[in-house]
Design an enzyme around this catalytic site. Structure first.
Site, PDB file in Angstrom:
ATOM      1  N   LYS A 278      27.316  33.983  36.995  1.00  0.00           N
ATOM      2  CA  LYS A 278      27.506  35.313  36.413  1.00  0.00           C
ATOM      3  C   LYS A 278      26.166  35.986  36.158  1.00  0.00           C
ATOM      4  O   LYS A 278      25.948  37.144  36.556  1.00  0.00           O
ATOM      5  CB  LYS A 278      28.295  35.221  35.108  1.00  0.00           C
ATOM      6  CG  LYS A 278      28.606  36.585  34.493  1.00  0.00           C
ATOM      7  CD  LYS A 278      29.109  36.467  33.068  1.00  0.00           C
ATOM      8  CE  LYS A 278      27.952  36.295  32.096  1.00  0.00           C
ATOM      9  NZ  LYS A 278      28.374  36.397  30.683  1.00  0.00           N
TER      10      LYS A 278
ATOM     11  N   ASP B  50      32.823  38.340  33.580  1.00  0.00           N
ATOM     12  CA  ASP B  50      32.549  38.032  32.180  1.00  0.00           C
ATOM     13  C   ASP B  50      33.871  37.879  31.448  1.00  0.00           C
ATOM     14  O   ASP B  50      34.940  37.839  32.062  1.00  0.00           O
ATOM     15  CB  ASP B  50      31.660  39.106  31.555  1.00  0.00           C
ATOM     16  CG  ASP B  50      32.417  40.387  31.262  1.00  0.00           C
ATOM     17  OD1 ASP B  50      33.473  40.632  31.884  1.00  0.00           O
ATOM     18  OD2 ASP B  50      31.953  41.163  30.398  1.00  0.00           O
TER      19      ASP B  50
END
Length: 228
Positions: free
Chosen positions: A126, A145
């Protein structure tokens, strides 16, 4: 109310169109002026709000300007400098370690590949995706997220559980040209309307196509548990 389109591609298209209308100026909220600052900010943002990160980094970036500065830092002092950030002691260690790696192996620069970025302390896929997209203009995937993970499941865009699985699944339906903006739109929607604990379904632009709508569904598909 709360009836999704049967075709997932169509559902995705409608969701993107409506969110783009609702949040036309949606973009990254972390404040930075170069790639190193971006990397540090994203590492600090894990399980912490962007607002809190920005309040800390305004002074941090004046004190630590290069990778060598982080490499030479005293870990306890660095932890004090980021006090207020979630898990500040652990993240101080990450910052010192990534500073050492960048200084020793990358001439102090932030690398531009997924493999090299994810070898740095505190950097997962991420974080690497955010740095690639906003630091190098390289879009390899979708940043998943907590907002993206929660809302895509609520909307029936995926049934996968982990961020990596969700990203892989979404990349089959979300046009590549939308991969970067997809995350910003979902973050904006998650902060304003589709919150984790008490989403405002009555004021949601997606309510009529959401199979998790509290108005006519009993289960929150994000967690597969009943609404309270």
């Amino acid at each position: 109310m709360g009836t999704p389109r049967t075709d997932r591609t169509k559902q995705t298209d409608i969701v993107l169109h409506r969110l783009e209308e609702r949040y036309p100026d949606s973009t990254i909220s972390l404040q930075f002026s170069n790639r190193l600052e971006l990397l540090v900010a994203v590492v600090l943002s894990a399980q912490c709000t962007d607002e809190r990160v920005n309040s800390i980094t305004s002074d941090l970036f004046e004190k630590y300007e290069t990778a060598a500065d982080y490499a030479a830092a005293d870990t306890d002092e660095l932890a004090e400098d980021i006090y207020g950030i979630t898990f500040h002691n652990n993240k101080a260690g990450y910052l010192k370690s990534l500073g050492e790696t960048l200084a020793a192996e990358h001439d102090g620069d932030v690398p531009d590949t997924m493999d090299e970025l994810t070898e740095l302390s505190g950097v997962g896929r991420k974080t690497a995706n955010v740095v690639l997209q906003h630091g190098h203009d390289v879009v390899e995937g979708i940043v998943v997220d907590t907002h993206v993970q929660r809302i895509t499941r609520r909307l029936g865009l995926t049934e996968e559980q982990t961020p990596k699985q969700i990203e892989t699944d979404l990349m089959e339906y979300v046009p590549e040209s939308e991969w970067q903006q997809f995350t910003h739109l979902f973050i904006s929607h998650g902060r304003e309307t589709c919150t984790a604990q008490n989403p405002t379904c009555t004021d949601c632009t997606l309510e009529d196509i959401c199979p998790s709508s509290k108005r006519d569904h009993d289960i929150d598909l994000a967690s597969n548990t009943p609404w309270e």
